[in-house]
Design an enzyme around this catalytic site. Structure first.
Site, short mmCIF file in Angstrom:
data_model
loop_
_atom_site.label_atom_id
_atom_site.label_comp_id
_atom_site.label_asym_id
_atom_site.label_seq_id
_atom_site.Cartn_x
_atom_site.Cartn_y
_atom_site.Cartn_z
NE ARG A 95 -2.99 -0.58 3.41
CZ ARG A 95 -3.02 -1.35 4.39
NH1 ARG A 95 -3.17 -2.69 3.93
NH2 ARG A 95 -2.71 -0.96 5.50
CG ASP A 127 -4.03 2.91 0.43
OD1 ASP A 127 -2.86 2.91 -0.12
OD2 ASP A 127 -5.03 2.25 0.01
NE ARG A 129 -2.93 0.89 -2.31
CZ ARG A 129 -3.82 0.07 -2.24
NH1 ARG A 129 -3.78 -1.06 -3.34
NH2 ARG A 129 -4.90 -0.02 -1.67
#
Length: 216
Positions: A95, A127, A129
């Site tokens: 992630r 997260d 990303r």
């Protein structure tokens, strides 16, 4: 304007069929991403697609701590059955925290933290990303309408904001086992993922997974 560049392309025979593997490079970060493409994806019909974030432990080492490897195989199989589609292999391991930090997060999970708490304890967001690069890849491939194989609402929202028309979300509930049921539960409850679990039709059969999943 995106700086991502299409830099290489070749045929890739797989157990799911013959794909075209397309390599992309983002000069600012030197990060490389790839897409597996099957069939004609440049007509006006929606394209079955998957944005699959890198997971060495699940994809290559067959870890049961997540559902990633099962999702990868299922997505490629469904694209092959459809005869056309795209799988973007998004190079954001763990992630977005990287492989070594993911192992550190696993160690914290062994001590009782959930997947979100472990990331936060290491100083990361739940997260890390950035999916916008995937929208750029779709655009470079000429894909405008997508049937997206995902349980993650963030992928859908990012694609829509980036101009990619998501005409359908195709659920991808596979690979649940006694080692990852709490992980899936955390993603559903804390990250809003569309996960259907504790359901016998989604359980995998393996020598280490015969115990009943504990009821919440």
């Amino acid at each position: 304007m995106s700086k991502i560049q299409l830099v290489a392309e070749a045929k890739l025979p797989t157990e799911f069929g013959i794909f075209r593997i397309v390599g992309f490079e983002f000069p600012d970060t030197q990060k490389e991403h790839v897409a597996l493409v099957m069939g004609d994806i440049n007509d006006d019909k929606p394209v079955l697609a998957r944005i699959h974030s890198e997971c060495l432990t699940g994809d290559a080492l067959h870890s049961l701590k997540c559902d990633c490897g099962f999702q990868l195989a299922t997505a490629l199989r469904q694209i092959s059955e459809a005869g056309r589609g795209v799988l973007i292999y998004h190079r954001e391991e763990g992630r977005g925290i990287g492989l070594i930090n993911k192992i550190r997060a696993y160690a914290l999970q062994d001590q009782g933290l959930d997947t979100i708490e472990a990331n936060l304890a290491l100083g990361f967001a739940a997260d890390e990303r950035n999916f916008s690069v995937c929208a750029d890849i779709f655009a470079l491939l000429g894909v405008k309408q997508v049937r997206l194989l995902t349980n993650n609402p963030n992928k859908i929202e990012t694609m829509k904001k980036s101009g990619i028309n998501i005409v359908e979300r195709v659920p991808l509930n596979v690979g649940e086992n006694r080692y990852n049921t709490e992980y899936l539960d955390t993603k559903a409850k804390k990250m809003g993922h569309f996960i259907v679990h504790n359901n016998e039709q989604h359980l995998i059969a393996c020598p280490h997974c015969q115990e009943e999943i504990p009821k919440k």
